[in-house]
Design a protein around this motif. Sequence first.
Motif, PDB file in Angstrom:
ATOM      1  N   ASP A 199      -2.718 -20.201  40.631  1.00 25.94           N
ATOM      2  CA  ASP A 199      -2.087 -19.896  41.910  1.00 25.94           C
ATOM      3  C   ASP A 199      -2.994 -19.068  42.812  1.00 25.94           C
ATOM      4  OD1 ASP A 199      -1.962 -17.309  40.963  1.00 25.94           O
ATOM      5  OD2 ASP A 199       0.190 -17.342  40.577  1.00 25.94           O
ATOM      6  N   GLY A 200      -2.513 -18.831  44.039  1.00 20.79           N
ATOM      7  CA  GLY A 200      -3.361 -18.310  45.102  1.00 20.79           C
ATOM      8  C   GLY A 200      -3.822 -16.886  44.950  1.00 20.79           C
ATOM      9  N   ARG A 201      -4.792 -16.685  44.130  1.00 22.99           N
ATOM     10  CA  ARG A 201      -5.315 -15.340  43.893  1.00 22.99           C
ATOM     11  C   ARG A 201      -6.700 -15.149  44.493  1.00 22.99           C
ATOM     12  NH1 ARG A 201      -5.496 -15.206  37.533  1.00 22.99           N
ATOM     13  NH2 ARG A 201      -3.579 -16.403  37.837  1.00 22.99           N
ATOM     14  N   TYR A 202      -7.329 -16.202  45.012  1.00 18.51           N
ATOM     15  CA  TYR A 202      -8.715 -16.127  45.463  1.00 18.51           C
ATOM     16  C   TYR A 202      -8.792 -16.121  46.990  1.00 18.51           C
ATOM     17  CZ  TYR A 202      -9.183 -17.716  40.656  1.00 18.51           C
ATOM     18  OH  TYR A 202      -9.063 -17.845  39.293  1.00 18.51           O
ATOM     19  N   GLU A 203      -9.717 -15.326  47.508  1.00 19.25           N
ATOM     20  CA  GLU A 203      -9.931 -15.297  48.954  1.00 19.25           C
ATOM     21  C   GLU A 203     -10.633 -16.565  49.429  1.00 19.25           C
ATOM     22  OE1 GLU A 203      -9.702 -13.448  52.779  1.00 19.25           O
ATOM     23  OE2 GLU A 203      -8.682 -13.117  50.881  1.00 19.25           O
ATOM     24  N   LEU A 204     -11.675 -16.975  48.694  1.00 18.47           N
ATOM     25  CA  LEU A 204     -12.456 -18.138  49.106  1.00 18.47           C
ATOM     26  C   LEU A 204     -12.991 -18.848  47.858  1.00 18.47           C
ATOM     27  CD1 LEU A 204     -13.542 -19.739  51.513  1.00 18.47           C
ATOM     28  CD2 LEU A 204     -15.465 -18.161  51.634  1.00 18.47           C
ATOM     29  N   ASN A 220      -9.083 -39.456  36.076  1.00 27.35           N
ATOM     30  CA  ASN A 220      -8.184 -39.913  37.144  1.00 27.35           C
ATOM     31  C   ASN A 220      -7.368 -38.771  37.747  1.00 27.35           C
ATOM     32  OD1 ASN A 220      -9.113 -42.487  36.883  1.00 27.35           O
ATOM     33  ND2 ASN A 220      -7.317 -43.279  35.821  1.00 27.35           N
ATOM     34  N   ARG A 221      -8.044 -37.674  38.003  1.00 21.09           N
ATOM     35  CA  ARG A 221      -7.425 -36.588  38.761  1.00 21.09           C
ATOM     36  C   ARG A 221      -8.495 -35.915  39.605  1.00 21.09           C
ATOM     37  NH1 ARG A 221      -6.844 -31.212  34.931  1.00 21.09           N
ATOM     38  NH2 ARG A 221      -8.628 -31.647  33.604  1.00 21.09           N
ATOM     39  N   LEU A 222      -8.037 -35.314  40.679  1.00 21.29           N
ATOM     40  CA  LEU A 222      -8.903 -34.598  41.605  1.00 21.29           C
ATOM     41  C   LEU A 222      -8.570 -33.120  41.505  1.00 21.29           C
ATOM     42  CD1 LEU A 222     -10.966 -35.034  44.009  1.00 21.29           C
ATOM     43  CD2 LEU A 222      -8.957 -34.900  45.509  1.00 21.29           C
ATOM     44  N   LEU A 223      -9.576 -32.296  41.229  1.00 24.15           N
ATOM     45  CA  LEU A 223      -9.406 -30.849  41.213  1.00 24.15           C
ATOM     46  C   LEU A 223      -9.924 -30.292  42.529  1.00 24.15           C
ATOM     47  CD1 LEU A 223     -10.548 -30.106  37.561  1.00 24.15           C
ATOM     48  CD2 LEU A 223      -8.207 -30.135  38.436  1.00 24.15           C
ATOM     49  N   VAL A 224      -9.108 -29.456  43.155  1.00 23.45           N
ATOM     50  CA  VAL A 224      -9.394 -28.970  44.501  1.00 23.45           C
ATOM     51  C   VAL A 224      -9.292 -27.448  44.511  1.00 23.45           C
ATOM     52  CG1 VAL A 224      -8.692 -29.059  46.933  1.00 23.45           C
ATOM     53  CG2 VAL A 224      -8.377 -31.074  45.465  1.00 23.45           C
ATOM     54  N   THR A 225     -10.314 -26.773  45.052  1.00 27.70           N
ATOM     55  CA  THR A 225     -10.194 -25.345  45.333  1.00 27.70           C
ATOM     56  C   THR A 225      -9.754 -25.163  46.777  1.00 27.70           C
ATOM     57  OG1 THR A 225     -12.550 -25.226  45.892  1.00 27.70           O
ATOM     58  CG2 THR A 225     -11.908 -24.580  43.650  1.00 27.70           C
ATOM     59  N   THR A 226      -9.046 -24.068  47.040  1.00 30.57           N
ATOM     60  CA  THR A 226      -8.582 -23.757  48.389  1.00 30.57           C
ATOM     61  C   THR A 226      -8.848 -22.286  48.692  1.00 30.57           C
ATOM     62  OG1 THR A 226      -6.326 -23.139  47.762  1.00 30.57           O
ATOM     63  CG2 THR A 226      -6.748 -25.480  48.135  1.00 30.57           C
ATOM     64  N   ALA A 227      -8.642 -21.904  49.961  1.00 33.75           N
ATOM     65  CA  ALA A 227      -8.923 -20.536  50.401  1.00 33.75           C
ATOM     66  C   ALA A 227      -7.694 -19.884  51.009  1.00 33.75           C
ATOM     67  CB  ALA A 227     -10.058 -20.539  51.420  1.00 33.75           C
ATOM     68  N   ARG A 228      -7.580 -18.564  50.815  1.00 34.88           N
ATOM     69  CA  ARG A 228      -6.616 -17.748  51.550  1.00 34.88           C
ATOM     70  C   ARG A 228      -7.237 -17.217  52.839  1.00 34.88           C
ATOM     71  NH1 ARG A 228      -2.393 -15.420  48.408  1.00 34.88           N
ATOM     72  NH2 ARG A 228      -2.432 -13.541  49.695  1.00 34.88           N
ATOM     73  N   HIS A 229      -8.543 -17.198  52.891  1.00 33.90           N
ATOM     74  CA  HIS A 229      -9.279 -16.641  54.029  1.00 33.90           C
ATOM     75  C   HIS A 229      -8.836 -17.320  55.326  1.00 33.90           C
ATOM     76  CE1 HIS A 229     -12.667 -14.625  55.952  1.00 33.90           C
ATOM     77  NE2 HIS A 229     -12.972 -15.764  56.539  1.00 33.90           N
ATOM     78  N   GLY A 230      -8.384 -16.521  56.280  1.00 36.11           N
ATOM     79  CA  GLY A 230      -7.972 -17.052  57.568  1.00 36.11           C
ATOM     80  C   GLY A 230      -6.586 -17.649  57.613  1.00 36.11           C
ATOM     81  N   VAL A 231      -5.812 -17.536  56.525  1.00 32.68           N
ATOM     82  CA  VAL A 231      -4.452 -18.082  56.486  1.00 32.68           C
ATOM     83  C   VAL A 231      -3.462 -16.948  56.737  1.00 32.68           C
ATOM     84  CG1 VAL A 231      -2.751 -19.326  55.113  1.00 32.68           C
ATOM     85  CG2 VAL A 231      -5.185 -19.864  54.858  1.00 32.68           C
ATOM     86  N   LYS A 232      -2.644 -17.061  57.768  1.00 34.88           N
ATOM     87  CA  LYS A 232      -1.734 -15.972  58.147  1.00 34.88           C
ATOM     88  C   LYS A 232      -0.617 -15.761  57.133  1.00 34.88           C
ATOM     89  CE  LYS A 232      -2.486 -16.148  63.157  1.00 34.88           C
ATOM     90  NZ  LYS A 232      -1.849 -16.345  64.491  1.00 34.88           N
ATOM     91  N   ASN A 233      -0.038 -16.831  56.654  1.00 31.73           N
ATOM     92  CA  ASN A 233       1.067 -16.724  55.709  1.00 31.73           C
ATOM     93  C   ASN A 233       0.760 -17.577  54.477  1.00 31.73           C
ATOM     94  OD1 ASN A 233       2.975 -15.092  57.367  1.00 31.73           O
ATOM     95  ND2 ASN A 233       2.841 -16.885  58.717  1.00 31.73           N
ATOM     96  N   PRO A 234      -0.149 -17.118  53.626  1.00 30.23           N
ATOM     97  CA  PRO A 234      -0.568 -17.939  52.494  1.00 30.23           C
ATOM     98  C   PRO A 234       0.542 -18.117  51.463  1.00 30.23           C
ATOM     99  CG  PRO A 234      -1.504 -15.751  52.326  1.00 30.23           C
ATOM    100  CD  PRO A 234      -0.861 -15.831  53.670  1.00 30.23           C
ATOM    101  N   THR A 235       0.581 -19.305  50.876  1.00 28.93           N
ATOM    102  CA  THR A 235       1.481 -19.594  49.769  1.00 28.93           C
ATOM    103  C   THR A 235       0.669 -19.583  48.475  1.00 28.93           C
ATOM    104  OG1 THR A 235       1.143 -21.984  49.831  1.00 28.93           O
ATOM    105  CG2 THR A 235       2.827 -21.065  51.310  1.00 28.93           C
ATOM    106  N   ALA A 236       1.316 -19.920  47.377  1.00 35.73           N
ATOM    107  CA  ALA A 236       0.618 -19.964  46.085  1.00 35.73           C
ATOM    108  C   ALA A 236      -0.462 -21.028  46.048  1.00 35.73           C
ATOM    109  CB  ALA A 236       1.624 -20.200  44.969  1.00 35.73           C
ATOM    110  N   ALA A 237      -0.416 -21.993  46.984  1.00 35.43           N
ATOM    111  CA  ALA A 237      -1.416 -23.063  47.008  1.00 35.43           C
ATOM    112  C   ALA A 237      -2.668 -22.685  47.794  1.00 35.43           C
ATOM    113  CB  ALA A 237      -0.811 -24.337  47.595  1.00 35.43           C
ATOM    114  N   SER A 238      -2.628 -21.578  48.520  1.00 36.21           N
ATOM    115  CA  SER A 238      -3.807 -21.119  49.263  1.00 36.21           C
ATOM    116  C   SER A 238      -4.572 -20.120  48.413  1.00 36.21           C
ATOM    117  CB  SER A 238      -3.382 -20.476  50.583  1.00 36.21           C
ATOM    118  OG  SER A 238      -2.890 -21.436  51.485  1.00 36.21           O
ATOM    119  N   GLY A 239      -5.868 -20.358  48.244  1.00 34.87           N
ATOM    120  CA  GLY A 239      -6.660 -19.555  47.323  1.00 34.87           C
ATOM    121  C   GLY A 239      -6.405 -19.940  45.891  1.00 34.87           C
ATOM    122  N   ALA A 240      -6.188 -21.238  45.665  1.00 36.91           N
ATOM    123  CA  ALA A 240      -5.748 -21.739  44.364  1.00 36.91           C
ATOM    124  C   ALA A 240      -6.666 -22.846  43.863  1.00 36.91           C
ATOM    125  CB  ALA A 240      -4.321 -22.277  44.487  1.00 36.91           C
ATOM    126  N   VAL A 241      -6.391 -23.289  42.648  1.00 41.26           N
ATOM    127  CA  VAL A 241      -6.948 -24.530  42.108  1.00 41.26           C
ATOM    128  C   VAL A 241      -5.793 -25.518  41.993  1.00 41.26           C
ATOM    129  CG1 VAL A 241      -8.083 -25.655  40.170  1.00 41.26           C
ATOM    130  CG2 VAL A 241      -8.766 -23.331  40.827  1.00 41.26           C
TER     131      VAL A 241
END
Length: 292
Positions: free
Chosen positions: A13-18, A253-274
Motif C-alpha cells: 500500500d501507499g507508503r512511498y513518496e516516489l 501474465n501480470r503487470l507490476l506497477v509502482t506509483t507515487a504519492r508525490h504531488g497527489v493532494k489526497n492520496p489513497t492506498a494506491a498512490s505510492g504503492a506497488v
Amino acid sequence: MAIPTEPVMVVVDGRYELAEGGRWVDGRYVYVDILSGRLFELRDDASPVPRQLAALDVPLGAVAPVYERPRAWIAAVGTGIALLTTDGALEWLDRPEDRTPVPSRMNDGVADPAGRFWAGSMAYDGTPGAGSLYRTDPDGTVVRALDGLTIPNGPAFTADGTTMYLADTAAGTVLRCHVDPVSGGLSAPTTFARLREAEGSPDGMTVDEEGCLWVAMWGAGAIRRYHPDGRLLRTLTVPAPHPTSVCLPPGDNRLLVTTARHGVKNPTAASGAVLSIPVPAGGTAACSWRGR
C-alpha cells in the motif's frame, strides 16, 4: 480508449513518496523509493512483505544486478553511478552531475542485454535541457550518451539490445535509438511517440516478449502498450494518478506497477504503492551489468 483493469491488486500500500524502477531479478521484484534513497525487494509468496535492502543518504534512482555478484548492484544514485555493496556502502564510478551548472540528481536506469548500464539525470528544479543519459561500460567508464534532455525515464531495450526507447517525461515524448551492439553507440534519436498534455507524461517503460512497449503515464493514471511500429494497442487505467514504472515478470501474465504519492493532494492506498494487474503478455528478467 482506456480499458478498466479489474481487478487491480494493491500488493504494497501507499507508503512511498516516489516508488520507481521496478525490475524482476532472480525471482523477486526489486524497486526503489527515489527521494528517500531506499531499495526494496518483494518475494513472490502468499503474504508479500517488502524487505529493505539498502537505505542511502542520497536519492536512489534505480539499480541493476551485477553479473555473478548476487547481492551487489550498480546504481544510479545521488549525482552519479556507483556500485552498491551488500553492507550498503557505495563505491563510486563517477559523479558527472557534480560538474553540471544546476543542482541535479540521477533518475531511472537499466542494464541492456550486452551488459552495459544506462541511466538518466535531471535537474532538481526541472530546468529544460539540463538532463543527460549516461552509459556505464563493463570496464566502469561512464560516458554521456545523450544530452539536452529534461527528465529522462526508462530506458527500455528490445531483447536483442539493438533498439533503445527513452522517455523525456517533461517533453511528453518517447524517443527511439539504434544501439551499436559492440560499442554501445547510439544513432540520432527519432520520436516514437509524442503525447499531448491531457494524455499524461511518459515515465517508466518496459518491452514485452512480443517487442511491444509498455509505458507508465504520469499524471494520467494509465499504462499504454505500443506496437513497435508506433500504433497504440491498449490503454489500461490504474487507481493512482502517477504510475511511475512497469514490470512484466517472465511467464507470469501480470503487470507490476509502482506509483507515487508525490504531488497527489489526497492520496489513497494506491498512490505510492506497488500494484499488480493481470495482462495477456509476458516479459523478461532484468539484465545484469557485466562489469567488475
